[in-house]
Design a protein around this motif. Structure first.
Motif, PDB file in Angstrom:
ATOM      1  N   HIS A   1       0.884  -1.240  -0.154  1.00  0.00           N
ATOM      2  CA  HIS A   1      -0.130  -0.036   0.056  1.00  0.00           C
ATOM      3  C   HIS A   1       0.841   1.214   0.115  1.00  0.00           C
ATOM      4  O   HIS A   1       0.373   2.174  -0.397  1.00  0.00           O
ATOM      5  CB  HIS A   1      -0.964  -0.001   1.291  1.00  0.00           C
ATOM      6  N   ALA A   2       2.001   1.110   0.675  1.00  0.00           N
ATOM      7  CA  ALA A   2       3.067   2.385   0.573  1.00  0.00           C
ATOM      8  C   ALA A   2       3.026   3.015  -0.659  1.00  0.00           C
ATOM      9  O   ALA A   2       3.580   3.993  -0.735  1.00  0.00           O
ATOM     10  CB  ALA A   2       4.264   2.019   1.595  1.00  0.00           C
ATOM     11  N   PHE A   3       3.351   1.955  -1.709  1.00  0.00           N
ATOM     12  CA  PHE A   3       3.827   2.229  -3.071  1.00  0.00           C
ATOM     13  C   PHE A   3       2.558   3.059  -3.817  1.00  0.00           C
ATOM     14  O   PHE A   3       2.716   3.447  -4.730  1.00  0.00           O
ATOM     15  CB  PHE A   3       3.996   0.974  -3.703  1.00  0.00           C
ATOM     16  N   THR A   4       1.539   3.196  -3.169  1.00  0.00           N
ATOM     17  CA  THR A   4       0.396   3.875  -3.880  1.00  0.00           C
ATOM     18  C   THR A   4       0.734   5.413  -4.124  1.00  0.00           C
ATOM     19  O   THR A   4       0.312   5.983  -4.830  1.00  0.00           O
ATOM     20  CB  THR A   4      -0.947   3.937  -3.125  1.00  0.00           C
ATOM     21  N   THR A   5       1.572   5.913  -2.987  1.00  0.00           N
ATOM     22  CA  THR A   5       2.161   7.247  -3.231  1.00  0.00           C
ATOM     23  C   THR A   5       3.826   7.466  -2.845  1.00  0.00           C
ATOM     24  O   THR A   5       4.061   8.617  -3.243  1.00  0.00           O
ATOM     25  CB  THR A   5       1.341   8.126  -1.854  1.00  0.00           C
TER      26      THR A   5
ATOM     27  N   PHE B   1      -3.854   5.062 -10.528  1.00  0.00           N
ATOM     28  CA  PHE B   1      -5.181   4.152 -10.586  1.00  0.00           C
ATOM     29  C   PHE B   1      -4.680   3.300  -9.146  1.00  0.00           C
ATOM     30  O   PHE B   1      -5.935   3.026  -8.542  1.00  0.00           O
ATOM     31  CB  PHE B   1      -5.213   3.183 -11.783  1.00  0.00           C
ATOM     32  N   GLY B   2      -3.705   3.119  -8.833  1.00  0.00           N
ATOM     33  CA  GLY B   2      -3.413   2.217  -7.733  1.00  0.00           C
ATOM     34  C   GLY B   2      -3.767   2.746  -6.344  1.00  0.00           C
ATOM     35  O   GLY B   2      -4.120   2.185  -5.524  1.00  0.00           O
ATOM     36  N   PHE B   3      -3.969   4.168  -6.468  1.00  0.00           N
ATOM     37  CA  PHE B   3      -4.281   4.974  -5.091  1.00  0.00           C
ATOM     38  C   PHE B   3      -5.742   4.369  -4.687  1.00  0.00           C
ATOM     39  O   PHE B   3      -5.916   3.932  -3.524  1.00  0.00           O
ATOM     40  CB  PHE B   3      -4.205   6.248  -5.123  1.00  0.00           C
ATOM     41  N   PRO B   4      -6.798   4.492  -5.524  1.00  0.00           N
ATOM     42  CA  PRO B   4      -8.137   3.994  -5.062  1.00  0.00           C
ATOM     43  C   PRO B   4      -8.250   2.554  -4.873  1.00  0.00           C
ATOM     44  O   PRO B   4      -9.185   2.021  -4.129  1.00  0.00           O
ATOM     45  CB  PRO B   4      -8.975   4.486  -6.275  1.00  0.00           C
ATOM     46  N   LEU B   5      -7.384   1.970  -5.515  1.00  0.00           N
ATOM     47  CA  LEU B   5      -7.456   0.438  -5.592  1.00  0.00           C
ATOM     48  C   LEU B   5      -6.917  -0.202  -4.235  1.00  0.00           C
ATOM     49  O   LEU B   5      -7.389  -1.098  -3.716  1.00  0.00           O
ATOM     50  CB  LEU B   5      -6.696  -0.206  -6.491  1.00  0.00           C
ATOM     51  N   TYR B   6      -6.208   0.636  -3.514  1.00  0.00           N
ATOM     52  CA  TYR B   6      -5.857   0.275  -2.073  1.00  0.00           C
ATOM     53  C   TYR B   6      -6.903   0.180  -1.345  1.00  0.00           C
ATOM     54  O   TYR B   6      -6.830  -0.683  -0.274  1.00  0.00           O
ATOM     55  CB  TYR B   6      -4.661   1.151  -1.413  1.00  0.00           C
ATOM     56  N   ALA B   7      -7.757   0.711  -1.507  1.00  0.00           N
ATOM     57  CA  ALA B   7      -9.189   0.700  -0.445  1.00  0.00           C
ATOM     58  C   ALA B   7      -9.840  -0.842  -0.665  1.00  0.00           C
ATOM     59  O   ALA B   7     -10.217  -1.340   0.266  1.00  0.00           O
ATOM     60  CB  ALA B   7     -10.055   1.700  -0.866  1.00  0.00           C
TER      61      ALA B   7
END
Length: 285
Positions: A46-50, A127-133
Motif C-alpha cells: 500500500h505504501a507504493f500507492t504514493t 490508479f493504484g491509489f483508489p485500488l488500495y481501498a
C-alpha cells in the motif's frame, strides 16, 4: 486449531509510529494479543500507492514500524507480523474482490476522499491509489479476521470490507469470510500539535513513540490552544485537555486541572509540562 477470535490490524509504513497510532490501535493490539489470534500486517505494498519512486524509504520504514511495535510491547511469540508483499494471495484476492465493488462505491469512501485531500493529490493520483481501498478489504478478509482494531478514521474501510464479505456470500452462496467488526481505540482521533489536524507525519504535527524526553517536552510546548492569556477562562475541552485525558493516569487530577483552567488564572505551560512528563513516563517506548 485455534478457537480464539482472530484479529487483523496493521500499518502502512510511511514513517515512525506516533501517539495517534498508539491510542488509536496499538494499545489495543498489546492488550488483546494474549487471548486473541493476532496478525499484524505491515502493508508495504500500500505504501507504493504514493511512494512508488521511493522503494528504499518504504523498506526502511517497514523495519522501523516493526521496531516501534516491539518496543511498545507487541510480543512476537504472541502476535504474528506479516509483510504484505510476501503474501501473493492478498494481491490475487484484491483483484478478485475488485469485481464485486463498483468503482463509484470505492470513490465514495470518505477515508479515501479525505486522504486525496490531505495529500493534495487532486486528480493526479495513480490508479493504484483508489485500488488500495479494495486492497484493505483483501487484507482483512484474507486472514478471515473477526475483529479489526483501528483508529476511527479507518472505520469506512472496515465498513466496506463488511459489505464485500456479505456480497461475496450473496453472489457465491457460501459464507467464506466472516463479517468483521471494528474495534476503536480509547481516543477516537488525536489531534496533532497544531491543534487542528489529525496527528500525522505528513502534516509535521506528530509526537513519535521514539521521541526523546526533550523532544516530547519541546513538541508539547508548541501545542496550539489558541488561548491569548492565562488570566482568561480556558476551555476544558480544548486540545490540551484532550491530551490530558488521554495521557494523565489520574482522572481526578485531570478534573482538578480542568476546573482551575476553566476559572482562569492557570496557564497552558504547566499543564503541557505535566502531560509531557506523563507521556514520557508511560509504557510507550
Amino acid at each position: 486449531m485455534t478457537t480464539r477470535p482472530r484479529i487483523l490490524t496493521g500499518d502502512t509504513p510511511t514513517g515512525r509510529l506516533h501517539l495517534g497510532h498508539y491510542v488509536g490501535s496499538l494499545e489495543n493490539r498489546i492488550r488483546l494479543q494474549r487471548d486473541h489470534d493476532c496478525y499484524i500486517l505491515i502493508a508495504n505494498v500500500h505504501a507504493f500507492t504514493t511512494r512508488a519512486q521511493q522503494p528504499e524509504d518504504v523498506r526502511r520504514d517497514t523495519i522501523e514500524i516493526v521496531r516501534d511495535q516491539l518496543a511498545a510491547g507487541v510480543d512476537p511469540s504472541l502476535a504474528t507480523f506479516v509483510v504484505q508483499s510476501e503474501i501473493p494471495a492478498i494481491a490475487e484476492l484484491t483483484f478478485l474482490l475488485a469485481m464485486l465493488i463498483p468503482f463509484s462505491r470505492v470513490m465514495r469512501n470518505p477515508t479515501l476522499k479525505a486522504e486525496i485531500t490531505s495529500k493534495q493529490l487532486g486528480d493526479h493520483y495513480s490508479f493504484g491509489f483508489p485500488l488500495y481501498a479494495v486492497g484493505q478489504c483483501a487484507d482483512i478478509l484474507a486472514f478471515r479476521a473477526d475483529l479489526v482494531p483501528v483508529g476511527e478514521d479507518q472505520a469506512a474501510h472496515v465498513e466496506m470490507t463488511r459489505e464485500v464479505a456479505r456480497r461475496f456470500a450473496q453472489v457465491y452462496g457460501a459464507e467464506v469470510f466472516p463479517v468483521p467488526e471494528p474495534l476503536f481505540g480509547r481516543v477516537a482521533r488525536l489531534p496533532g500539535i497544531d491543534g487542528v489536524e489529525k496527528m500525522s507525519k505528513s502534516r509535521g504535527n506528530a509526537i513519535y513513540l521514539s521521541d526523546s524526553t526533550d523532544e516530547i517536552r519541546r513538541k508539547m510546548a508548541r501545542l496550539y490552544t489558541g488561548r491569548q492569556s492565562a488570566d482568561e477562562p480556558g476551555d476544558p475541552d480544548n486540545v490540551l485537555f484532550q491530551y490530558a485525558r488521554a495521557f494523565l493516569p489520574d482522572p481526578a487530577r485531570v478534573e482538578e486541572l480542568a476546573a482551575g483552567y476553566a476559572r482562569g488564572g492557570m496557564g497552558d505551560a504547566p499543564i503541557k509540562r505535566e502531560v509531557a512528563d506523563a507521556i514520557d513516563a508511560s509504557p510507550m517506548p
